[in-house]
Write a protein that holds these residues in place. Structure first.
Motif, PDB file in Angstrom:
ATOM      1  N   ALA A  92      54.253  48.806  56.402  1.00 16.47           N
ATOM      2  CA  ALA A  92      54.126  50.250  56.197  1.00 16.47           C
ATOM      3  C   ALA A  92      54.971  51.014  57.220  1.00 16.47           C
ATOM      4  CB  ALA A  92      52.657  50.658  56.302  1.00 16.47           C
ATOM      5  N   ARG A  93      54.983  50.537  58.484  1.00 14.64           N
ATOM      6  CA  ARG A  93      55.786  51.201  59.510  1.00 14.64           C
ATOM      7  C   ARG A  93      57.276  51.098  59.190  1.00 14.64           C
ATOM      8  NH1 ARG A  93      58.596  49.885  63.653  1.00 14.64           N
ATOM      9  NH2 ARG A  93      58.085  47.675  63.534  1.00 14.64           N
ATOM     10  N   LYS A  94      57.714  49.907  58.732  1.00 11.02           N
ATOM     11  CA  LYS A  94      59.125  49.734  58.384  1.00 11.02           C
ATOM     12  C   LYS A  94      59.504  50.594  57.183  1.00 11.02           C
ATOM     13  CE  LYS A  94      59.991  45.158  60.252  1.00 11.02           C
ATOM     14  NZ  LYS A  94      60.323  43.770  59.965  1.00 11.02           N
ATOM     15  N   ALA A  95      58.581  50.682  56.195  1.00  8.84           N
ATOM     16  CA  ALA A  95      58.862  51.509  55.013  1.00  8.84           C
ATOM     17  C   ALA A  95      58.958  52.974  55.406  1.00  8.84           C
ATOM     18  CB  ALA A  95      57.780  51.293  53.966  1.00  8.84           C
ATOM     19  N   GLU A  96      58.069  53.419  56.302  1.00 11.56           N
ATOM     20  CA  GLU A  96      58.099  54.803  56.771  1.00 11.56           C
ATOM     21  C   GLU A  96      59.386  55.088  57.543  1.00 11.56           C
ATOM     22  OE1 GLU A  96      57.115  58.665  57.401  1.00 11.56           O
ATOM     23  OE2 GLU A  96      56.129  57.240  56.058  1.00 11.56           O
ATOM     24  N   GLU A  97      59.802  54.119  58.378  1.00  5.31           N
ATOM     25  CA  GLU A  97      61.035  54.298  59.151  1.00  5.31           C
ATOM     26  C   GLU A  97      62.256  54.322  58.235  1.00  5.31           C
ATOM     27  OE1 GLU A  97      63.394  51.955  62.703  1.00  5.31           O
ATOM     28  OE2 GLU A  97      61.243  51.655  62.488  1.00  5.31           O
ATOM     29  N   ALA A  98      62.257  53.452  57.221  1.00  3.45           N
ATOM     30  CA  ALA A  98      63.367  53.441  56.270  1.00  3.45           C
ATOM     31  C   ALA A  98      63.406  54.734  55.470  1.00  3.45           C
ATOM     32  CB  ALA A  98      63.241  52.239  55.340  1.00  3.45           C
ATOM     33  N   ARG A  99      62.239  55.257  55.095  1.00  5.75           N
ATOM     34  CA  ARG A  99      62.204  56.504  54.361  1.00  5.75           C
ATOM     35  C   ARG A  99      62.687  57.656  55.231  1.00  5.75           C
ATOM     36  NH1 ARG A  99      59.394  60.844  53.849  1.00  5.75           N
ATOM     37  NH2 ARG A  99      57.854  60.274  55.400  1.00  5.75           N
ATOM     38  N   ARG A 100      62.324  57.602  56.531  1.00  2.00           N
ATOM     39  CA  ARG A 100      62.759  58.674  57.430  1.00  2.00           C
ATOM     40  C   ARG A 100      64.267  58.643  57.646  1.00  2.00           C
ATOM     41  NH1 ARG A 100      61.784  58.316  62.925  1.00  2.00           N
ATOM     42  NH2 ARG A 100      60.509  56.525  62.453  1.00  2.00           N
ATOM     43  N   LYS A 101      64.857  57.436  57.688  1.00  2.00           N
ATOM     44  CA  LYS A 101      66.295  57.318  57.928  1.00  2.00           C
ATOM     45  C   LYS A 101      67.123  57.363  56.651  1.00  2.00           C
ATOM     46  CE  LYS A 101      65.955  54.620  62.158  1.00  2.00           C
ATOM     47  NZ  LYS A 101      66.269  53.351  62.805  1.00  2.00           N
ATOM     48  N   SER A 102      66.453  57.437  55.526  1.00  3.43           N
ATOM     49  CA  SER A 102      67.176  57.387  54.258  1.00  3.43           C
ATOM     50  C   SER A 102      68.041  58.638  54.070  1.00  3.43           C
ATOM     51  CB  SER A 102      66.165  57.280  53.120  1.00  3.43           C
ATOM     52  OG  SER A 102      66.820  57.393  51.881  1.00  3.43           O
ATOM     53  N   TRP A 103      69.204  58.492  53.410  1.00  2.72           N
ATOM     54  CA  TRP A 103      70.092  59.625  53.186  1.00  2.72           C
ATOM     55  C   TRP A 103      69.568  60.537  52.086  1.00  2.72           C
ATOM     56  CZ3 TRP A 103      72.433  60.255  48.432  1.00  2.72           C
ATOM     57  CH2 TRP A 103      72.399  59.137  47.596  1.00  2.72           C
ATOM     58  N   THR A 104      68.594  60.049  51.321  1.00  2.00           N
ATOM     59  CA  THR A 104      68.021  60.894  50.266  1.00  2.00           C
ATOM     60  C   THR A 104      66.904  61.783  50.794  1.00  2.00           C
ATOM     61  OG1 THR A 104      66.484  59.138  49.671  1.00  2.00           O
ATOM     62  CG2 THR A 104      68.548  59.243  48.454  1.00  2.00           C
ATOM     63  N   ASN A 105      66.490  61.586  52.032  1.00  3.37           N
ATOM     64  CA  ASN A 105      65.439  62.415  52.616  1.00  3.37           C
ATOM     65  C   ASN A 105      66.045  63.744  53.050  1.00  3.37           C
ATOM     66  OD1 ASN A 105      63.169  63.415  53.777  1.00  3.37           O
ATOM     67  ND2 ASN A 105      63.016  61.853  55.377  1.00  3.37           N
TER      68      ASN A 105
END
Length: 201
Positions: free
Chosen positions: A181-194
């Motif tokens: 969950a932490r990795k998914a949250e970090e990936a979502r935060r760093k995503s270019w679509t965010n």
């Protein structure tokens, strides 16, 4: 009035058909209907005396019940009881040890005493057989009790070990899920679509 009496009679007949009765007229519960019926079937009628030997009480109305004699007790024994004695736990080994000891003690006593001491040697053989058999049987029963306790303790330890391993597995799975969950949250935060990653001022 007559109709009420007929209704009561039909209800009584219906109740007697539903609830079977014993020979003494008491209601006997069906096994499938109540827990009381199951207990009654298993343990017997609670109104009848329990653990009452024949001749234990004197019934003045019906005469004295028949006394149990020695021959009655002998007739209750069967050959199968004696033929299957060796199947009891510890019986075979203790009997074999007793037979061997009795034969050895009786033989040595007969050899040392000569022909005149055969009766004494037989007594020694039977006595040593009885004593050693009883001692071996008690020792075997004690060992079985110790083994049973050990097995119970081992089962408890295995159950505790199982619970501990289950807790460890649950903790590891929870940690892994939190890490994912932490990795998914970090990936979502760093995503270019965010869209929150883009600042225009």
């Amino acid at each position: 009035m007559a109709a009420d009496a007929r209704d009561q009679a039909t209800q009584a007949d219906a109740a007697s058909k539903i609830e079977p009765r014993t020979a003494d007229g008491k209601t006997r519960y069906e096994l499938s209907k109540s827990q009381v019926g199951k207990l009654w079937e298993e343990l017997g009628n609670p109104n009848e005396p329990v653990n009452l030997m024949p001749g234990g009480t004197y019934n003045s109305a019906g005469g004295k019940p028949k006394e149990v004699t020695f021959m009655d007790s002998l007739k209750s024994l069967s050959f199968d009881n004696f033929a299957s004695v060796y199947k009891a736990p510890c019986a075979r080994d203790s009997l074999l040890v007793g037979i061997g000891t009795g034969f050895g003690v009786g033989g040595i006593r007969a050899i040392l005493g000569g022909l005149g001491s055969l009766w004494t040697a037989s007594n020694w053989a039977v006595g040593s057989f009885a004593i050693v058999s009883l001692a071996a049987h008690e020792y075997c029963q004690r060992q079985r009790a110790i083994e049973r306790e050990g097995m119970k303790e081992a089962a408890e330890l295995m159950r505790e070990l199982k619970f501990r391993k289950q807790k460890e597995r649950d903790a590891a799975r929870k940690l892994h899920e939190e890490e994912l969950a932490r990795k998914a949250e970090e990936a979502r935060r760093k995503s270019w679509t965010n869209l929150s990653n883009y600042k225009f001022w």
